[in-house]
Design a protein around this motif. Structure first.
Motif, PDB file in Angstrom:
ATOM      1  N   ARG A 188     -67.741  -6.738 -95.375  1.00  0.00           N
ATOM      2  CA  ARG A 188     -68.091  -6.540 -93.964  1.00  0.00           C
ATOM      3  C   ARG A 188     -69.467  -7.137 -93.665  1.00  0.00           C
ATOM      4  O   ARG A 188     -70.199  -7.515 -94.576  1.00  0.00           O
ATOM      5  CB  ARG A 188     -68.060  -5.040 -93.611  1.00  0.00           C
ATOM      6  CG  ARG A 188     -66.670  -4.436 -93.820  1.00  0.00           C
ATOM      7  CD  ARG A 188     -66.687  -2.925 -93.786  1.00  0.00           C
ATOM      8  NE  ARG A 188     -66.768  -2.396 -92.437  1.00  0.00           N
ATOM      9  CZ  ARG A 188     -65.719  -2.219 -91.636  1.00  0.00           C
ATOM     10  NH1 ARG A 188     -64.505  -2.555 -92.043  1.00  0.00           N
ATOM     11  NH2 ARG A 188     -65.864  -1.708 -90.433  1.00  0.00           N
ATOM     12  N   PRO A 231     -65.782  -5.808 -89.812  1.00  0.00           N
ATOM     13  CA  PRO A 231     -65.050  -6.857 -90.535  1.00  0.00           C
ATOM     14  C   PRO A 231     -65.469  -8.250 -90.066  1.00  0.00           C
ATOM     15  O   PRO A 231     -65.847  -8.439 -88.900  1.00  0.00           O
ATOM     16  CB  PRO A 231     -63.586  -6.580 -90.179  1.00  0.00           C
ATOM     17  CG  PRO A 231     -63.559  -5.172 -89.671  1.00  0.00           C
ATOM     18  CD  PRO A 231     -64.889  -4.923 -89.045  1.00  0.00           C
ATOM     19  N   ALA A 596     -60.604 -12.851 -93.800  1.00  0.00           N
ATOM     20  CA  ALA A 596     -59.744 -11.890 -93.114  1.00  0.00           C
ATOM     21  C   ALA A 596     -58.928 -12.593 -92.036  1.00  0.00           C
ATOM     22  O   ALA A 596     -59.327 -13.642 -91.523  1.00  0.00           O
ATOM     23  CB  ALA A 596     -60.600 -10.784 -92.496  1.00  0.00           C
TER      24      ALA A 596
END
Length: 822
Positions: A188, A231, A596
């Motif tokens: 993160r 994120p 991600a």
């Protein structure tokens, strides 16, 4: 596309990237920021870690370092091939090395060669950035991931990079710009920005994240993420609404060692001329690929609908929707803009749906071939997620002629480099829209640019200075109220003035700035690196059209400037070597850090289900089939889906109500009659006046609706519309027209002509005229009288039904404006 994280033998591996921290200090429109990446080897083998990540496309990379334990190793700039050789040799000798490479202006790769088991490494990348400022608002955008890109072309060689795609004939470096995607990428990002704005800021906001803003008494602010960490699945976008508007800003600094000086100018020219444009041919290109699925496509469709309503009588238009194939609204060519073509286009747009890849070249070629020498405006709506940016940008630069291209970048992780460069090549300007932002303002701003004067044939003159190296070296045009940034290097003293001159509607335009009044401070040393980056960018663009025999010398010059000024480039890399006392034997295991899935990319659920690695994106619904047919609405069962036209959403705020009204405008500037109206003509006239009044009285920024208001006023002043009307109709029409003349600048002749027609309507308003057309009335008094005249005491923004007409919504707008605190 590979999912999860694997080593090169295909075995599962832990993600060594544990977190990212972004820290920065921003003063005015300049920022010094750093990105810190924390890596820990939790395994039992030594690792080589590779991570493909983004940076702002205009960032000036100024420092690269690695901290291993208590030791910090600072990177050096070397020619790209030489840097990799140093990195590779260090690994083979049993040492550790760290490499930072640029593969696109906004795509970088960091390689950490040999992290021992249990070892912790902190990578730090420092960069300088310029903050975007426009219409009283600054915008900070920090990318956090490289989103998947459409890779066209045929495979040409084996992969050398760590990306999921093979290189193709159209994207030779595809293997370096396509990081693997993993929903389990749990690392993160933390954010801390300290801002010292030069203008008072009324409000900070973000369409991407919840912010925690700590304001200080001196006007500065500390901004962090409200959740602490987030994120890395979307851009971090921060907006600041300023209380005042800055027109010029200038900084200067002199190097105490060399005596060379550097200056930075930020100009916001007000051209001011009344501009009546000729009829134009508009070509709209809308991306309906799989990556646009969901909110992005809906916003693009809303933007396109509003674009249509900003066209004028005499304009022509066409639309191309593209994914793996291209679909034309009118295959025979552009159509005249009228109510019939507007209705047909609105229906066609509403039924568009997303699918397939992002094959932009065909629609761009179509638009360029459909353009004459001048008089065509191309508007492109896309997320820009393509790998063949250079191919498309070069095509536009070579073939745009005197036409213009304006680009809208719509995404949570937009390809800003492509959008910026495409607009620059097309002699237009870009707009960026984060899903959820109010898209209408961006569309109206682009049309304001299209409909505003442009000063061409720009020249730069110095009143006293001789030896100045200025970038950009060529200024093709000066746009009204559009920021223009100039950076220069000079010898001697900064004296005299700089003047920009050009042609504006067959008249000379000139703006001058006193160079002796620039702010000077020892902390402005960053200007040296900003100037060097602009020179490097200029030289890299020069490589595209240079004699191949001269290319080697120019690349050598690029490398020399990069190393001399400590600024990264496409032809250099940062490399740092950690020499170990105890050499490590063996070859480290290579692990590629995945990214991600991009937020809002619903289509990724399809790609993340596949187990094999494709060389290019393919369409979920079409597989590998190639579709080249050019089809109309009635022929496309799979491309289009039935959707209702946009309806009012109860509970929306005042500005959304104004935007919604603006979206209802018809081709001739009028607004639709109420559904239950008996006298349709009178209802159209009434609603046109009420809509114009709503835009004039309730809009935060009236000028962005100028063209639409002008069209409505022209409709109201047309004497052919004045049959069978009541005094009330003449009254509200005269009021709308009068307010328009007062709020907008006009030449004397046009104002006199409109004034005589307004007086005629005032005379027909009879007793109403004296009651409401008093010049001393305040806005609040006008709104209150209008509210009484409408006689609607029940309509509210939260209570207006979805299919209600303009009259009810106007009443709700006027009522909202009368609420306490407005």
């Amino acid at each position: 596309m590979n999912t999860g994280i694997f080593n090169l033998n295909g075995k599962p591996a832990d993600i060594p990237l544990k977190g990212v921290r972004i820290h920065g200090n921003i003063c005015g429109l300049h920022g010094e920021l750093s990105v810190e990446q924390l890596y820990i080897n939790d395994g039992k083998k030594s690792l080589e870690v590779v991570y493909i990540f983004p940076m702002p496309d205009k960032a000036v990379i100024s420092q690269f370092s690695a901290r291993v334990g208590d030791r910090t190793i600072t990177g050096e700039i070397r020619e790209k091939g030489e840097a990799f050789k140093i990195y590779d040799e260090a690994l083979r000798k049993g040492d550790s090395a760290f490499l930072l490479e640029q593969f696109r202006p906004n795509i970088f790769q960091v390689s950490l060669g040999r992290i021992l088991p249990g070892e912790e490494v902190r990578i730090k990348i420092a960069y300088l950035g310029t903050i975007s400022y426009q219409d009283g608002e600054f915008r900070i955008s920090i990318p956090t991931l490289v989103a998947p890109r459409y890779i066209p072309g045929s495979r040409i060689k084996e992969k050398k990079g760590m990306g999921w795609s093979n290189p193709t004939d159209r994207v030779p470096d595809a293997d370096f710009i396509t990081p693997p995607v993993d929903p389990g990428a749990a690392y993160r990002v933390e954010l801390e920005l300290n801002l010292q704005p030069l203008l008072p800021v009324d409000e900070y906001s973000s369409p991407s994240h919840q912010l925690k803003v700590t304001a200080r008494e001196d006007g500065s602010a500390r901004i962090t993420l409200a959740e602490g960490k987030a994120p890395l699945d979307r851009d971090i976008v921060i907006l600041g609404r300023c209380r005042e508007e800055s027109t010029t800003a200038g900084l200067s600094w002199k190097d105490p060692e060399t005596g060379e000086g550097y200056f930075y100018l930020h100009l916001l020219p007000h051209l001011g001329a009344r501009f009546v444009r000729e009829a134009l041919n508009f070509i709209f290109l809308i991306d309906i690929s799989g990556s646009m699925h969901g909110a992005k496509l809906q916003q693009a469709k809303n933007a396109l609908q509003l674009c249509l309503r900003n066209m004028e009588k005499g304009d022509r238009f066409n639309i191309a929707a593209f994914e793996s194939g291209c679909y034309y609204f009118s295959p025979e060519g552009s159509l005249p803009f009228n109510q019939a073509s507007l209705d047909r286009a609105s229906s066609w747009i509403n039924k568009l749906d997303s699918m397939g890849g992002t094959e932009i070249m065909e629609p761009v070629d179509f638009a360029l071939k459909s353009s004459g020498e001048d008089g065509t405006v191309i508007l492109l709506f896309t997320d820009g997620q393509v790998g063949n940016e250079k191919e498309i940008i070069d095509r536009v630069r070579r073939r745009i002629r005197n036409n213009r291209l304006f680009a809208f970048g719509i995404d949570t992780a937009v390809n800003s480099y492509f959008i910026n460069q495409l607009a620059e090549a097309g002699r237009g300007l870009p707009e960026f829209i984060y899903p959820g932002e109010r898209i209408e303002d961006k569309v109206i701003r682009q049309f304001y640019r299209i409909n505003s004067p442009v000063s061409s044939d720009v020249t730069v003159k110095w009143s006293a200075m001789q030896d100045v190296e200025l970038y950009p070296q060529e200024i093709t045009a000066i746009f009204d109220r559009e920021p223009l940034i100039l950076v220069g290097k000079y010898s001697g003293e900064l004296t005299g003035s700089l003047s920009l001159s050009g042609m504006l509607k067959e008249e000379d335009y000139r703006v001058e700035m006193d160079l002796t009044r620039l702010r000077t401070d020892s902390s402005f040393s960053f200007l040296k690196k900003i100037w060097a980056k602009m020179k490097i960018d200029h030289l890299e663009k020069s490589l595209e059209g240079i004699n191949p025999r001269r290319r080697e010398n120019l690349v050598e010059e690029l490398v020399k400037i990069s190393r001399e000024y400590g600024v990264g480039s496409a032809h250099t890399s940062f490399v740092a070597v950690q020499e170990r006392e105890n050499k490590v034997t063996g070859i480290p295991e290579t692990v590629v850090v995945p990214v991600a899935p991009a937020a809002g990319w619903e289509m990724l659920s399809f790609y993340l289900d596949v187990s094999t690695e494709p060389t290019v994106f393919s369409s979920p619904s079409r597989g590998s089939l190639k579709y080249s047919q050019k089809i109309m609405l009635d022929d496309t069962a799979t491309l289009f889906t039935d959707r209702d036209t946009a309806a009012w959403s109860a509970g929306s705020d005042l500005q959304e109500a104004v935007r919604f009204i603006a979206m209802q405008q018809q081709a001739d500037g009028s607004f639709p009659a109420e559904a239950e109206a008996v006298d349709k003509e009178a209802s159209i006239f009434e609603n046109t006046a009420l809509a114009a009044l709503a835009m004039l009285l309730a809009a935060e920024d009236t000028k962005i609706y100028r063209r639409q208001i002008e069209k409505s006023v022209t409709f109201l002043l047309d004497e052919r519309q004045h049959d069978q009307l009541e005094e009330y109709h003449y009254l509200i029409a005269a009021l709308a027209c009068r307010l328009y003349l007062e709020k907008m600048k006009h030449d004397k002749r046009a104002a006199q002509l409109a004034g005589s027609k307004i007086q005629a309507m005032r005379d027909k308003a009879g007793t109403f005229s004296a009651a409401l057309l008093k010049p001393e009335f305040s806005v609040e008094e006008l709104v209150e009288e209008l509210y009484k005249l409408l006689g609607d005491r029940e309509s509210t923004l939260s209570g207006v039904a979805a299919k209600s007409g303009v009259k009810k919504l106007a009443a709700a707008i006027f009522r909202e404006m009368l609420q306490p605190g407005r």
